[in-house]
Design an enzyme around this catalytic site. Structure first.
Site, short mmCIF file in Angstrom:
data_model
loop_
_atom_site.label_atom_id
_atom_site.label_comp_id
_atom_site.label_asym_id
_atom_site.label_seq_id
_atom_site.Cartn_x
_atom_site.Cartn_y
_atom_site.Cartn_z
N ASN A 171 -31.18 15.82 -40.48
CA ASN A 171 -31.50 14.27 -40.34
C ASN A 171 -30.71 13.53 -41.68
O ASN A 171 -31.08 13.97 -42.73
CB ASN A 171 -33.19 14.08 -40.39
CG ASN A 171 -33.46 12.86 -39.75
OD1 ASN A 171 -34.59 12.31 -39.98
ND2 ASN A 171 -32.61 12.07 -39.16
N ASN A 199 -32.94 2.20 -39.60
CA ASN A 199 -32.43 2.89 -38.65
C ASN A 199 -30.86 2.60 -38.64
O ASN A 199 -30.32 1.38 -39.10
CB ASN A 199 -32.93 2.90 -37.32
CG ASN A 199 -34.43 3.27 -37.44
OD1 ASN A 199 -34.47 4.64 -37.84
ND2 ASN A 199 -35.40 2.73 -36.72
N CYS A 233 -39.87 7.17 -42.89
CA CYS A 233 -39.12 8.32 -42.59
C CYS A 233 -39.36 9.70 -43.26
O CYS A 233 -39.39 9.57 -44.51
CB CYS A 233 -37.62 8.09 -42.58
SG CYS A 233 -36.52 9.45 -42.03
N GLY A 234 -40.04 10.67 -42.67
CA GLY A 234 -40.43 11.80 -43.36
C GLY A 234 -39.31 12.74 -44.02
O GLY A 234 -39.45 12.96 -45.08
N ASN A 235 -38.25 12.80 -43.47
CA ASN A 235 -37.05 13.42 -43.99
C ASN A 235 -36.31 12.53 -44.81
O ASN A 235 -35.79 13.04 -45.77
CB ASN A 235 -35.98 13.88 -42.61
CG ASN A 235 -36.65 15.13 -41.76
OD1 ASN A 235 -37.07 15.96 -42.36
ND2 ASN A 235 -36.64 14.88 -40.65
N ASN A 282 -41.14 6.34 -31.24
CA ASN A 282 -40.48 7.66 -31.25
C ASN A 282 -41.11 8.62 -30.49
O ASN A 282 -42.16 8.47 -30.20
CB ASN A 282 -40.50 8.06 -32.95
CG ASN A 282 -39.82 7.10 -33.97
OD1 ASN A 282 -38.66 6.64 -33.81
ND2 ASN A 282 -40.75 6.54 -34.67
N GLU A 287 -35.50 9.46 -31.68
CA GLU A 287 -35.81 8.29 -32.40
C GLU A 287 -35.59 6.85 -31.87
O GLU A 287 -34.46 6.65 -31.60
CB GLU A 287 -35.30 8.43 -33.89
CG GLU A 287 -36.01 9.77 -34.66
CD GLU A 287 -35.43 9.74 -36.15
OE1 GLU A 287 -35.65 8.72 -36.69
OE2 GLU A 287 -35.29 10.95 -36.78
N ARG A 288 -36.33 6.03 -31.91
CA ARG A 288 -36.15 4.65 -31.40
C ARG A 288 -34.91 4.14 -32.41
O ARG A 288 -35.22 4.06 -33.50
CB ARG A 288 -37.34 3.63 -31.47
CG ARG A 288 -38.04 3.54 -32.85
CD ARG A 288 -39.32 2.76 -32.88
NE ARG A 288 -39.77 2.58 -34.36
CZ ARG A 288 -40.77 1.83 -34.50
NH1 ARG A 288 -41.45 0.94 -33.63
NH2 ARG A 288 -41.40 1.81 -35.92
N CYS A 310 -37.23 15.28 -37.55
CA CYS A 310 -38.03 14.08 -37.86
C CYS A 310 -39.39 14.48 -38.49
O CYS A 310 -40.07 15.16 -37.85
CB CYS A 310 -38.12 13.33 -36.59
SG CYS A 310 -39.33 11.72 -36.90
N THR A 333 -41.87 12.48 -39.87
CA THR A 333 -43.19 11.88 -39.48
C THR A 333 -43.33 12.51 -38.14
O THR A 333 -44.58 12.43 -37.81
CB THR A 333 -43.06 10.41 -39.55
OG1 THR A 333 -42.02 10.04 -38.69
CG2 THR A 333 -42.96 9.62 -40.82
#
EC number: 5.1.1.7
Length: 273
Positions: A12, A61, A70-72, A187, A205-206, A214, A216
């Site tokens: 990502n 995004n 965003c987790g990553n 998502n 992902e939206r 991803c 999250t």
């Protein structure tokens, strides 16, 4: 001209800039420009590092829409802050639209970090579902490629989890992501249970489409798996370009541990935005 760095977390990938280098820019338009692979640099999202009055991750995004978290991305944010001397301590907070996240650096070479991601919410009101129900769990949604059983929650941002034997097409994923029941889209995480300690996940992902990872979404998949008795409280998430360790603690807090890699640094030469 804008100085930038590109990082990836398990595939990502993100363009990261300092806020002082993009003051006065429209971040939505900038995200669309730099993330376009054909005419820009190419990435899944844009991260703006805001240092004052407190350290904050501002995330967009690739389609220009802003997302709470965003987790990553936050792992890459932490790596960027370390590489640029913005934050060199091992543990510190980061402000996001989803609340305060706690960074805990584990190693520097390779760069590994654990993030305290907060607690999930299963309240429909927290992620904009139209059907009026208190929660949105084990609901059936129709697509042109069949019916899918879905469960949704807020885990830093809105996520929908679908347990599958085989990953579906992008068309089916897009229809679920854009289903009218979700007022802000969603998502979508398609999850294969390998065993009680291992999951394989593919996330749509939206505003992006299918991505290689991803963070999250991995967290949301774990909490849904625990809730439905499909996995234990700690799992390894297998991804094409790395692995994440996701754990839910006894108090409900979810942590995510994984890598972040610097790919490139340079100057973005742009038309006026």
């Amino acid at each position: 001209m804008i100085p930038f760095a590109k990082y990836h977390g398990c595939g990502n990938n993100f363009i990261i800039v300092k806020e002082q280098d993009v003051l006065g820019k429209d971040y939505s338009l900038l995200a669309q420009a730099v993330c376009c692979a054909a005419t820009g640099i190419g990435a899944d999202g844009l991260i703006v590092v805001r240092e004052e009055p407190e350290l904050e991750m501002v995330f967009y995004n690739m389609d220009g829409s802003r997302a709470p978290m965003c987790g990553n991305g936050i792992r890459c944010f932490a790596a960027y802050c370390f590489d640029n001397g913005i934050r060199t301590e091992a543990v510190y907070p980061v402000k996001t639209l989803a609340g305060e996240m706690i960074v805990n650096r584990i190693e520097t070479s390779p760069f590994l970090v654990k993030i305290s991601m907060g607690k999930p919410s299963f309240r429909s009101a927290d992620f904009g579902v139209l059907d009026g129900s208190e929660t949105f769990l084990a609901q059936e949604l129709e697509t042109t490629e069949g019916t899918f059983t879905v469960s949704s929650c807020f885990m830093g941002t809105v996520h929908t989890v679908v347990w599958v034997e085989e990953f579906p097409s992008e068309s089916a994923a897009s229809q679920l992501s854009n289903h009218p029941v979700f007022t802000e889209k969603t998502n979508v995480n398609f999850v294969k249970r390998m065993d009680s300690k291992t999951l394989a996940i593919k996330t749509f992902e939206r505003g992006v489409g299918f991505t290689f990872a991803c963070g999250t979404g991995a967290c949301a998949s774990l909490v849904m798996g625990i809730r439905q008795g499909r996995c234990g409280s700690k799992v390894t998430v297998r991804l094409p370009y790395g692995r994440l360790i996701i754990e839910q603690l006894p108090d409900g807090e979810v942590t995510m541990a994984g890598p972040a890699v610097r790919v490139a640094e340079g100057t973005y030469i742009q038309e006026e935005i």
